[in-house]
Design a protein around this motif. Structure first.
Motif, PDB file in Angstrom:
ATOM      1  N   PHE A   1       1.015  -1.202  -0.044  1.00  0.00           N
ATOM      2  CA  PHE A   1      -0.047   0.112   0.190  1.00  0.00           C
ATOM      3  C   PHE A   1       0.979   1.161   0.044  1.00  0.00           C
ATOM      4  O   PHE A   1       2.052   1.301   0.604  1.00  0.00           O
ATOM      5  CB  PHE A   1      -0.992  -0.144   1.272  1.00  0.00           C
ATOM      6  CG  PHE A   1      -2.039  -0.939   1.179  1.00  0.00           C
ATOM      7  CD1 PHE A   1      -2.723  -1.653  -0.048  1.00  0.00           C
ATOM      8  CD2 PHE A   1      -2.651  -1.214   2.302  1.00  0.00           C
ATOM      9  CE1 PHE A   1      -3.567  -2.322   0.137  1.00  0.00           C
ATOM     10  CE2 PHE A   1      -3.748  -2.085   2.330  1.00  0.00           C
ATOM     11  CZ  PHE A   1      -4.226  -2.622   1.106  1.00  0.00           C
ATOM     12  N   GLU A   2       0.249   2.255  -0.752  1.00  0.00           N
ATOM     13  CA  GLU A   2       1.244   3.346  -1.088  1.00  0.00           C
ATOM     14  C   GLU A   2       1.391   4.154   0.599  1.00  0.00           C
ATOM     15  O   GLU A   2       2.315   4.814   0.535  1.00  0.00           O
ATOM     16  CB  GLU A   2       0.314   4.275  -1.790  1.00  0.00           C
ATOM     17  CG  GLU A   2       1.275   5.670  -2.274  1.00  0.00           C
ATOM     18  CD  GLU A   2       2.430   5.340  -2.954  1.00  0.00           C
ATOM     19  OE1 GLU A   2       3.756   6.415  -2.876  1.00  0.00           O
ATOM     20  OE2 GLU A   2       2.810   4.201  -3.691  1.00  0.00           O
ATOM     21  N   GLY A   3       0.443   4.219   1.393  1.00  0.00           N
ATOM     22  CA  GLY A   3       0.665   4.841   2.536  1.00  0.00           C
ATOM     23  C   GLY A   3       1.617   4.581   3.283  1.00  0.00           C
ATOM     24  O   GLY A   3       2.115   5.364   4.096  1.00  0.00           O
ATOM     25  N   ALA A   4       2.469   3.416   3.392  1.00  0.00           N
ATOM     26  CA  ALA A   4       3.609   2.913   4.061  1.00  0.00           C
ATOM     27  C   ALA A   4       4.544   3.994   3.649  1.00  0.00           C
ATOM     28  O   ALA A   4       5.560   4.272   4.260  1.00  0.00           O
ATOM     29  CB  ALA A   4       3.900   1.715   3.921  1.00  0.00           C
ATOM     30  N   TRP A   5       4.641   4.110   2.369  1.00  0.00           N
ATOM     31  CA  TRP A   5       5.793   5.149   1.679  1.00  0.00           C
ATOM     32  C   TRP A   5       5.540   6.373   2.288  1.00  0.00           C
ATOM     33  O   TRP A   5       6.283   7.416   2.596  1.00  0.00           O
ATOM     34  CB  TRP A   5       5.731   5.385   0.212  1.00  0.00           C
ATOM     35  CG  TRP A   5       6.299   3.833  -0.138  1.00  0.00           C
ATOM     36  CD1 TRP A   5       5.550   3.053  -1.042  1.00  0.00           C
ATOM     37  CD2 TRP A   5       7.588   3.697  -0.356  1.00  0.00           C
ATOM     38  NE1 TRP A   5       6.435   1.926  -1.554  1.00  0.00           N
ATOM     39  CE2 TRP A   5       7.798   2.234  -1.011  1.00  0.00           C
ATOM     40  CE3 TRP A   5       8.992   4.151   0.102  1.00  0.00           C
ATOM     41  CZ2 TRP A   5       8.856   1.700  -1.276  1.00  0.00           C
ATOM     42  CZ3 TRP A   5       9.928   3.687   0.068  1.00  0.00           C
ATOM     43  CH2 TRP A   5      10.168   2.343  -0.564  1.00  0.00           C
ATOM     44  N   ASP A   6       4.081   6.924   2.583  1.00  0.00           N
ATOM     45  CA  ASP A   6       3.767   8.420   3.178  1.00  0.00           C
ATOM     46  C   ASP A   6       4.409   8.395   4.500  1.00  0.00           C
ATOM     47  O   ASP A   6       5.231   9.302   4.766  1.00  0.00           O
ATOM     48  CB  ASP A   6       2.372   8.609   3.170  1.00  0.00           C
ATOM     49  CG  ASP A   6       1.895   8.764   1.865  1.00  0.00           C
ATOM     50  OD1 ASP A   6       2.469   9.398   0.991  1.00  0.00           O
ATOM     51  OD2 ASP A   6       0.571   8.502   1.735  1.00  0.00           O
TER      52      ASP A   6
END
Length: 426
Positions: free
Chosen positions: A323-328
């Protein structure tokens, strides 16, 4: 006394690792000891290490709301009725957990081990879903002693409680016994209480306990109460007993709204909860969660709390891992380290009529989080600062002008379409 590598900073607001500032960036992996294979765990660790995570929050015992698993791993012997025999530890279970902890530590992670999730303790809110199979109070000391003696060489954080309220003296006695056992056996170990979502306080016996290392709260997954991410951070920040503050469970990315409300939290929702927590008093760090990782879900397996907490099915853990949020959240850690923001002080300088815009600062830096684009008015002359606006969706940086007059400053609307952080440095 043994001095561990991770400790509380002198200002009591953040952590240091070997005397260097440490931003606590945790991932929520409650169910790995019962659900993940060793090979899966290895792949997971490598990916999260690449992203910059440095703490892993794991339930020491079986998570009551984990996804279905084929591994059939139990921490205790089973009675004929299927309940745990808490007087008989299953050494093979803890052997395997030790291997998994060793793998994590070798990659640079700090394990944060939950000792007593709420369903193991009588009278908590989880009683409505699991009425029996509680741990006897006289087993708490021996169980915690076993865990601490076995795993303290890995220098874990101990999360004394899991998802708990503090409903009765009987329930509180469990957590107090566990906390005091940890303090007696490993007094340098950092401890916290992982508490129920939206809970704003802990009993005085814990708040004033010298063995409690930091405050951990949970803004949680209820769609009506996401504002508590910043409200509870402020609450704990201003406690007379000063400790670092962590939002240990913001809304998980792609988890559905609790209580069977239709909808799922996006990467933007999780990012907003993180930034608002960090700038409102929880500046020591943040915990991420992905719906599919915490319960270690595998496609085709059951997820049994749709009628309990009211969550829709998780994604397969392999999908959730990316999921992209982990990169956030990884980007948050990067910014906090680059601009020396760890433990930053919340500031009451926003004149806009909203609590959503958050501000924080130190002697050289001002940070603003703006979830929805608008002109921002501040009760502070910022003419000596140089500002940059960071588009958090695309991670783009833009030079920013500020109109500073007398004792106020105005920052005009930015040019991006999502949430931003504006950072000013002297």
């Amino acid at each position: 006394m043994i001095c561990l590598s991770l400790s509380i900073a002198k200002n009591q607001r953040s952590f240091v690792e070997k005397d260097k500032p440490f931003f606590y960036l945790a991932d929520t992996v409650w169910s790995v000891f019962t659900n993940a294979t060793i090979e899966e765990w290895s792949d997971y660790l490598d990916y999260r290490k690449m992203q910059g995570f440095n703490v892993l929050q794991i339930n020491m015992l079986r998570q009551w709301d984990a996804s279905e698993s084929d591994l059939n791993l139990q921490p205790f012997a089973l009675l004929e009725n299927g309940d745990f025999d808490y007087h008989t530890l299953n050494a093979a279970y803890f052997d395997r957990a030790e291997v998994m902890i060793q793998m994590a530590v070798e990659r640079g992670f700090i394990p944060a081990l939950v000792l007593l999730w709420c369903n193991y303790v009588p009278d908590t809110w989880a009683e409505m879903f699991q009425k029996g199979n509680k741990m006897p109070l006289d087993c708490v000391e021996s169980y915690v002693t076993y865990v601490v003696n076995r795993y303290s060489r890995f220098e874990p954080v101990y999360l004394i409680s899991g998802d708990t309220d503090f409903p009765t003296e009987r329930a509180n006695a469990y957590y107090l016994k566990a906390l005091e056992t940890v303090q007696q056996l490993s007094p340098a170990s950092l401890t916290a209480l992982h508490i129920q979502g939206r809970l704003r306080g802990i009993p005085e016996a814990f708040e004033q306990h010298k063995g409690l290392g930091f405050y951990m709260y949970q803004s949680g997954h209820n769609s009506q109460f996401q504002h508590v991410a910043h409200e509870i951070a402020q609450h704990f920040y201003h406690k007379p007993e000063i400790r670092p503050v962590i939002n240990g469970e913001p809304c998980y990315e792609q988890i559905s709204y609790s209580r069977n409300v239709y909808g799922r939290y996006t990467a933007l929702d999780a990012r907003k909860a993180a930034w608002q927590s960090l700038l409102a008093g929880g500046g020591a760090g943040i915990t991420y969660g992905a719906h599919g990782i915490w319960s270690w879900h595998k496609k085709g397996k059951k997820f049994g709390i749709v009628e309990g907490e009211g969550f829709d099915s998780p994604y397969d853990w392999r999908t959730a891992l990316r999921f992209e949020g982990a990169w956030d959240y990884s980007f948050i850690k990067y910014l906090f380290e680059m601009y020396n923001l760890i433990g930053i002080k919340p500031l009451d300088i926003v004149l806009n009529k909203t609590e959503e815009i958050r501000a924080a600062g130190n002697e050289n830096t001002i940070v603003l989080y703006i979830p929805v684009n608008t002109k921002v008015r501040l009760s502070m002359n910022l003419q000596d600062y140089k500002f940059i606006t960071i588009d958090l969706a695309e991670r783009r940086f833009a030079q920013t002008e500020v109109d500073a007059q007398a004792d106020q400053s105005v920052i005009d609307m930015h040019g991006f379409e999502s949430d931003v952080v504006i950072i000013g440095t002297k």
